[in-house]
Design an enzyme around this catalytic site. Structure first.
Site, PDB file in Angstrom:
ATOM      1  N   ARG A  92       0.892   6.166  10.450  1.00  0.00           N
ATOM      2  CA  ARG A  92      -0.527   6.324  10.113  1.00  0.00           C
ATOM      3  C   ARG A  92      -1.036   5.073   9.403  1.00  0.00           C
ATOM      4  O   ARG A  92      -2.168   4.620   9.630  1.00  0.00           O
ATOM      5  CB  ARG A  92      -0.733   7.581   9.253  1.00  0.00           C
ATOM      6  N   PHE A 131      -4.962  -7.148   6.316  1.00  0.00           N
ATOM      7  CA  PHE A 131      -6.096  -7.148   5.393  1.00  0.00           C
ATOM      8  C   PHE A 131      -5.581  -7.600   4.033  1.00  0.00           C
ATOM      9  O   PHE A 131      -4.857  -6.857   3.356  1.00  0.00           O
ATOM     10  CB  PHE A 131      -6.640  -5.721   5.327  1.00  0.00           C
ATOM     11  N   LEU A 133      -6.144  -8.352   0.435  1.00  0.00           N
ATOM     12  CA  LEU A 133      -6.980  -8.252  -0.763  1.00  0.00           C
ATOM     13  C   LEU A 133      -6.117  -8.386  -2.020  1.00  0.00           C
ATOM     14  O   LEU A 133      -6.381  -9.216  -2.892  1.00  0.00           O
ATOM     15  CB  LEU A 133      -7.724  -6.903  -0.759  1.00  0.00           C
ATOM     16  N   THR A 134      -5.048  -7.563  -2.100  1.00  0.00           N
ATOM     17  CA  THR A 134      -4.218  -7.501  -3.313  1.00  0.00           C
ATOM     18  C   THR A 134      -3.465  -8.816  -3.528  1.00  0.00           C
ATOM     19  O   THR A 134      -3.076  -9.481  -2.567  1.00  0.00           O
ATOM     20  CB  THR A 134      -3.208  -6.349  -3.177  1.00  0.00           C
ATOM     21  N   SER A 140      -5.409  -3.156  -8.837  1.00  0.00           N
ATOM     22  CA  SER A 140      -6.500  -2.199  -9.078  1.00  0.00           C
ATOM     23  C   SER A 140      -7.807  -2.897  -9.418  1.00  0.00           C
ATOM     24  O   SER A 140      -8.878  -2.304  -9.289  1.00  0.00           O
ATOM     25  CB  SER A 140      -6.125  -1.268 -10.241  1.00  0.00           C
ATOM     26  N   ILE A 165       0.700  -6.946   1.623  1.00  0.00           N
ATOM     27  CA  ILE A 165      -0.211  -6.941   2.765  1.00  0.00           C
ATOM     28  C   ILE A 165       0.480  -6.351   3.994  1.00  0.00           C
ATOM     29  O   ILE A 165       1.430  -6.933   4.542  1.00  0.00           O
ATOM     30  CB  ILE A 165      -0.743  -8.369   3.046  1.00  0.00           C
ATOM     31  N   CYS A 245     -14.533  -1.365   3.522  1.00  0.00           N
ATOM     32  CA  CYS A 245     -13.397  -1.121   4.433  1.00  0.00           C
ATOM     33  C   CYS A 245     -12.417  -0.153   3.776  1.00  0.00           C
ATOM     34  O   CYS A 245     -11.888   0.756   4.431  1.00  0.00           O
ATOM     35  CB  CYS A 245     -12.684  -2.429   4.760  1.00  0.00           C
ATOM     36  N   GLU A 370      -4.842   1.935  -1.705  1.00  0.00           N
ATOM     37  CA  GLU A 370      -6.203   2.436  -1.469  1.00  0.00           C
ATOM     38  C   GLU A 370      -6.774   3.111  -2.706  1.00  0.00           C
ATOM     39  O   GLU A 370      -7.472   4.113  -2.618  1.00  0.00           O
ATOM     40  CB  GLU A 370      -6.228   3.420  -0.295  1.00  0.00           C
TER      41      GLU A 370
HETATM   42  C1  LIG Z   1       2.950   0.416   0.789  1.00  0.00           C
HETATM   43  C2  LIG Z   1       1.789  -0.380   0.300  1.00  0.00           C
HETATM   44  C3  LIG Z   1       0.895  -0.918   1.232  1.00  0.00           C
HETATM   45  C4  LIG Z   1      -0.177  -1.709   0.799  1.00  0.00           C
HETATM   46  N1  LIG Z   1      -1.004  -2.302   1.733  1.00  0.00           N
HETATM   47  C5  LIG Z   1      -1.948  -3.183   1.313  1.00  0.00           C
HETATM   48  C6  LIG Z   1      -2.702  -3.950   2.252  1.00  0.00           C
HETATM   49  O1  LIG Z   1      -2.518  -3.822   3.481  1.00  0.00           O
HETATM   50  N2  LIG Z   1      -3.625  -4.835   1.774  1.00  0.00           N
HETATM   51  C7  LIG Z   1      -3.850  -5.008   0.450  1.00  0.00           C
HETATM   52  O2  LIG Z   1      -4.694  -5.830   0.092  1.00  0.00           O
HETATM   53  N3  LIG Z   1      -3.141  -4.290  -0.484  1.00  0.00           N
HETATM   54  C8  LIG Z   1      -2.200  -3.395  -0.080  1.00  0.00           C
HETATM   55  N4  LIG Z   1      -1.453  -2.687  -0.996  1.00  0.00           N
HETATM   56  C9  LIG Z   1      -1.676  -2.929  -2.417  1.00  0.00           C
HETATM   57  C10 LIG Z   1      -2.261  -1.738  -3.169  1.00  0.00           C
HETATM   58  O3  LIG Z   1      -3.600  -1.562  -2.818  1.00  0.00           O
HETATM   59  C11 LIG Z   1      -2.036  -1.984  -4.657  1.00  0.00           C
HETATM   60  O4  LIG Z   1      -0.640  -1.809  -4.896  1.00  0.00           O
HETATM   61  C12 LIG Z   1      -2.851  -1.051  -5.532  1.00  0.00           C
HETATM   62  O5  LIG Z   1      -4.212  -1.390  -5.489  1.00  0.00           O
HETATM   63  C13 LIG Z   1      -2.385  -1.066  -6.996  1.00  0.00           C
HETATM   64  O6  LIG Z   1      -2.316  -2.367  -7.447  1.00  0.00           O
HETATM   65  P1  LIG Z   1      -1.005  -2.880  -8.209  1.00  0.00           P
HETATM   66  O7  LIG Z   1       0.187  -2.526  -7.380  1.00  0.00           O
HETATM   67  O8  LIG Z   1      -1.221  -4.314  -8.537  1.00  0.00           O
HETATM   68  O9  LIG Z   1      -0.928  -2.026  -9.520  1.00  0.00           O
HETATM   69  P2  LIG Z   1      -1.787  -2.264 -10.903  1.00  0.00           P
HETATM   70  O10 LIG Z   1      -3.227  -2.461 -10.570  1.00  0.00           O
HETATM   71  O11 LIG Z   1      -1.108  -3.315 -11.704  1.00  0.00           O
HETATM   72  O12 LIG Z   1      -1.586  -0.856 -11.559  1.00  0.00           O
HETATM   73  C14 LIG Z   1      -0.385  -0.487 -12.272  1.00  0.00           C
HETATM   74  C15 LIG Z   1      -0.640   0.881 -12.894  1.00  0.00           C
HETATM   75  O13 LIG Z   1      -1.718   0.762 -13.829  1.00  0.00           O
HETATM   76  C16 LIG Z   1      -2.691   1.757 -13.536  1.00  0.00           C
HETATM   77  N5  LIG Z   1      -4.005   1.263 -13.934  1.00  0.00           N
HETATM   78  C17 LIG Z   1      -4.646   0.151 -13.468  1.00  0.00           C
HETATM   79  N6  LIG Z   1      -5.853   0.052 -14.044  1.00  0.00           N
HETATM   80  C18 LIG Z   1      -5.995   1.108 -14.856  1.00  0.00           C
HETATM   81  C19 LIG Z   1      -7.023   1.561 -15.730  1.00  0.00           C
HETATM   82  N7  LIG Z   1      -8.193   0.945 -15.828  1.00  0.00           N
HETATM   83  N8  LIG Z   1      -6.802   2.709 -16.441  1.00  0.00           N
HETATM   84  C20 LIG Z   1      -5.632   3.388 -16.341  1.00  0.00           C
HETATM   85  N9  LIG Z   1      -4.633   2.999 -15.536  1.00  0.00           N
HETATM   86  C21 LIG Z   1      -4.805   1.883 -14.804  1.00  0.00           C
HETATM   87  C22 LIG Z   1      -2.566   1.993 -12.055  1.00  0.00           C
HETATM   88  O14 LIG Z   1      -3.139   3.243 -11.688  1.00  0.00           O
HETATM   89  C23 LIG Z   1      -1.062   1.934 -11.879  1.00  0.00           C
HETATM   90  O15 LIG Z   1      -0.495   3.170 -12.213  1.00  0.00           O
HETATM   91  C24 LIG Z   1      -0.393  -1.889  -0.578  1.00  0.00           C
HETATM   92  C25 LIG Z   1       0.493  -1.308  -1.498  1.00  0.00           C
HETATM   93  C26 LIG Z   1       1.575  -0.584  -1.069  1.00  0.00           C
HETATM   94  C27 LIG Z   1       2.533  -0.017  -2.089  1.00  0.00           C
END
Ligand SMILES: Cc1cc2nc3c(=O)[nH]c(=O)nc-3n(C[C@H](O)[C@H](O)[C@H](O)COP(=O)(O)OP(=O)(O)OC[C@H]3O[C@@H](n4cnc5c(N)ncnc54)[C@H](O)[C@@H]3O)c2cc1C
Length: 391
Positions: A92, A131, A133-134, A140, A165, A245, A370
């Protein structure tokens, strides 16, 4: 006896077209994913050979109109996502990254030329997209990204790193989000279409992983990657570009995770009817029935929620905070069901002969990408109180 998979007759709310699409995706998953998924998962292999089959089924960019895409409804897209995720979240996720992220970025924000250059080949599965972004230091909070695109004559030169990614090592095209020179025009965060064979673009798979093993996520390095002016997505300015997106993908997740939940519930129900501890079927114990009923109730409520969101989306009325309700609730429910189903399988539940622990492990990723549980909670907290508590 009632249908244990449709206690509320939710099927009666679906059209014949919707049911027929669901049946064809279910048959595909039963024939081409289920028999092999344990092996792919164990060996950490994404079955790239299935991409043409997913294209034949019309599942790539299926909700996009024109440019060779199937132009299906939001509800049909959701039903397909649930069936694929009943097979495995990794499959998916492929369809989400290709259709909801990479193709949506082009369909929503691209020029007519970009759309006709890329979308037909992406719908046909001949071009795989990713895509970006991260970043290693920005998940986050994507507004803090440091990847930067500077203007150099008619070109853009992009430098930075991306992390997590999906599909990047097998992708032909990367949608890369980058900061641009605030003094220039255009300014702020912008999206770029970067062919992955461009000099300076490198992708490396992230491994080993304990989740989403039948799926690819990568680190990307962009080292002075030079693209022409027309690589810029003209319609996306600022974070609204990538967020639009992400909303598409999050909507699909609200449905998809219910497939993993239903498959886990099915495994637990079937097992409990045949396993006989203390001389009678596990399903005959009240404690077991409590667990099964709790699972069935949450799955039914989850599908009603997803269907409601889908009907709103098809009517053009779906709001971002409503997508957060679906993503947060249904992922939370699905992971609990997968874990409870694993426990009901006893020791056998920790083997790859059964799906629930594989689903639970995958759903750890789904609750993170997401928008994490926390991010969606904060979105809803703001929607309810009017106060943003993100920082
Ligand atoms: C399998 C997988 C596929 C992915 N695919 C893609 C992709 O195709 N493209 C892409 O761009 N990204 C992708 N990602 C990245 C994903 O979107 C990020 O992992 C996600 O946005 C979280 O960011 P981070 O891992 O840096 O965690 P962080 O942002 O560092 O977060 C760490 C923890 O802190 C918490 N936190 C953060 N801010 C706050 C707040 N303000 N208050 C309280 N808690 C908070 C979070 O909820 C989390 O529990 C993927 C990730 C995974 C695991």
């Amino acid at each position: 006896m009632a249908d244990p998979y449709d206690l509320l007759a939710i099927d009666s709310l679906l059209s014949e077209n919707e049911k027929s699409l669901r049946a064809s995706v279910r048959a595909f998953v039963d024939a081409e994913i289920r028999p092999h998924i344990a092996d792919w998962y164990e060996r950490a292999v994404f079955p790239v050979e299935l991409v043409p089959r997913l294209a034949e089924l019309g599942l790539l960019g299926m909700h996009i109109q024109g440019f060779g895409c199937a132009g299906r409804s939001a509800v049909e897209y959701g039903l397909a996502a649930a069936e694929l995720e009943a097979g495995d979240s990794g499959l998916r996720t492929f369809v989400s990254v290709q259709g909801s992220l990479a193709m949506s970025a082009i369909a929503k924000h691209g020029s007519e030329q970009q759309k006709s250059d890329w979308l037909p080949r992406m719908a046909a599965g001949k071009v795989i997209g990713c895509f970006g972004l991260t970043e290693p230091g920005s998940g986050s909070d994507p507004g803090s990204m440091s990847t930067f695109a500077r203007r150099d004559g008619n070109d853009w030169v992009i430098t930075g790193t991306k992390r997590w990614i999906g599909l990047a090592t097998i992708a032909h095209l990367a949608v890369i989000w980058a900061q641009t020179d605030a003094g220039g025009s255009p300014s702020g965060i912008r999206g770029f279409l970067v062919p992955t064979d461009t000099t300076g673009f490198t992708a490396t798979p992230i491994a080993p992983k304990l989740s989403m093993r039948a799926s690819i996520q990568c680190d990307i390095v962009l080292d002075e990657v030079r693209v022409p002016a027309d690589a810029l997505l003209p319609g996306a300015e600022g974070l609204r570009g990538p967020f639009s997106c992400l909303n598409e993908a999050r909507y699909g997740i609200a449905w998809g995770v219910l497939g993993a939940a239903r498959d886990s519930y099915r495994a637990a129900l079937e097992y409990s009817l045949t396993r006989e501890p203390f001389g009678k079927p596990l399903a005959a114990f009240q404690l077991t029935q409590q667990k099964l009923v709790d699972m069935a109730l949450e799955i039914e409520k989850g599908f009603l929620l997803a269907l409601h969101l889908g009907r709103l989306k098809d009517a053009g009325d779906l709001q971002p905070h409503q997508i957060s309700v679906g993503k947060l609730n249904n992922t939370r429910v699905a992971i609990q069901i997968a874990r409870d189903a694993r426990a009901m399988l006893g020791g056998n539940g920790i083997t790859l002969d059964f799906s629930p622990l594989r689903h639970a492990n995958n759903l750890e990723s789904v609750r993170t990408y997401e928008g994490t549980d926390e991010v969606h909670t904060l979105v809803l907290g703001q929607a309810i109180t009017g106060i943003a508590a993100f920082r």
